[in-house]
Design an enzyme around this catalytic site. Structure first.
Site, PDB file in Angstrom:
ATOM      1  N   CYS A  79      -8.077   0.401   1.591  1.00 52.46           N
ATOM      2  CA  CYS A  79      -9.131  -0.605   1.413  1.00 52.46           C
ATOM      3  C   CYS A  79     -10.537   0.002   1.555  1.00 52.46           C
ATOM      4  O   CYS A  79     -11.019   0.660   0.641  1.00 52.46           O
ATOM      5  CB  CYS A  79      -8.890  -1.780   2.350  1.00 52.46           C
ATOM      6  SG  CYS A  79      -9.774  -3.277   1.874  1.00 52.46           S
ATOM      7  N   HIS A 169      -3.329  -3.140   2.518  1.00 49.46           N
ATOM      8  CA  HIS A 169      -3.182  -2.798   3.940  1.00 49.46           C
ATOM      9  C   HIS A 169      -1.704  -2.672   4.327  1.00 49.46           C
ATOM     10  O   HIS A 169      -1.133  -3.629   4.878  1.00 49.46           O
ATOM     11  CB  HIS A 169      -3.828  -3.890   4.808  1.00 49.46           C
ATOM     12  CG  HIS A 169      -5.305  -3.927   4.723  1.00 49.46           C
ATOM     13  ND1 HIS A 169      -6.110  -3.198   5.565  1.00 49.46           N
ATOM     14  CD2 HIS A 169      -6.134  -4.610   3.891  1.00 49.46           C
ATOM     15  CE1 HIS A 169      -7.376  -3.430   5.257  1.00 49.46           C
ATOM     16  NE2 HIS A 169      -7.424  -4.272   4.248  1.00 49.46           N
ATOM     17  N   GLU A 171      -0.518  -1.184   6.777  1.00 45.32           N
ATOM     18  CA  GLU A 171      -0.414  -1.219   8.237  1.00 45.32           C
ATOM     19  C   GLU A 171      -0.201  -2.635   8.760  1.00 45.32           C
ATOM     20  O   GLU A 171       0.151  -2.823   9.928  1.00 45.32           O
ATOM     21  CB  GLU A 171      -1.655  -0.582   8.883  1.00 45.32           C
ATOM     22  CG  GLU A 171      -2.909  -1.410   8.860  1.00 45.32           C
ATOM     23  CD  GLU A 171      -3.699  -1.390   7.555  1.00 45.32           C
ATOM     24  OE1 GLU A 171      -4.803  -1.975   7.532  1.00 45.32           O
ATOM     25  OE2 GLU A 171      -3.216  -0.806   6.556  1.00 45.32           O
TER      26      GLU A 171
END
Length: 187
Positions: A79, A169, A171
């Site tokens: 990002c 994302h 994560e």
């Protein structure tokens, strides 16, 4: 193997947790002195690219980190990290490392309310969960940039030399394949 995570702002902790879970050591980059410690790869997390770029310069970390990236340090950018690497940003005059030959559009999917989740193919892997939060996308790529993923026709993942850069994302999801891909590229 030791992975450094830029820990000035953004979602750095979540990346650190995954790196540890996958069996690698992790360290945070918070000040210029941290860049003197040895590390094998770098994660540029999501967050606010303008803030991260400003802090990198104020803390005198920008030039040494840019040199490491241009000299081949493996880097994984998510990002805002993608924006930091981009050579061009179509809707912003400010650029940062300029090491990735792509043109990025900031906040391409709109503001926070434009955030969304999907599942798509990524770099030969099927059904990869993708969470987009005020995400950019890549409008165009330069020579030798490999496109790894698209969502609704927009480029959201690329690889170029030592750089893996994505709009979403990973994560924030339980799937670890994208992080594993990065670690395997270093081994």
């Amino acid at each position: 193997m030791k992975i450094a995570v830029l820990a000035l702002q953004g979602a750095f902790y979540e990346h650190e947790t995954i790196i540890h879970e996958l069996g690698a050591d992790c360290m945070e980059l918070r000040k210029k002195e941290d860049l003197q410690k040895p590390f094998d790869g770098l994660i540029l997390p999501g967050g606010e690219s303008t803030t991260q770029g400003k802090l990198l310069r104020e803390l005198d970390m920008f030039a040494p980190l840019q040199e490491k990236i241009k000299n081949g340090l493996p880097v994984f950018a998510t990002c805002a990290g993608l924006i930091l690497l981009a050579e061009n940003i179509c809707n912003d005059d400010r650029t940062h490392f300029r090491s990735l030959p792509v043109t990025v559009k900031r906040n391409a999917y709109g503001r926070q309310l434009g955030s969304f989740h999907t599942v798509q193919n990524f770099g030969g892997m099927s059904a990869v969960p993708m969470t987009f939060i005020r995400a950019p996308y890549i409008e165009s790529v330069g020579k030798d940039v490999e496109i790894l993923a698209r969502v609704d026709g927009n480029i959201v993942g690329v690889r170029y030399q030592n750089q893996l850069a994505i709009s979403f994302h990973p994560e924030l999801d339980s799937d670890r394949r994208v992080h594993r891909m990065f670690l395997e590229s270093i081994r």
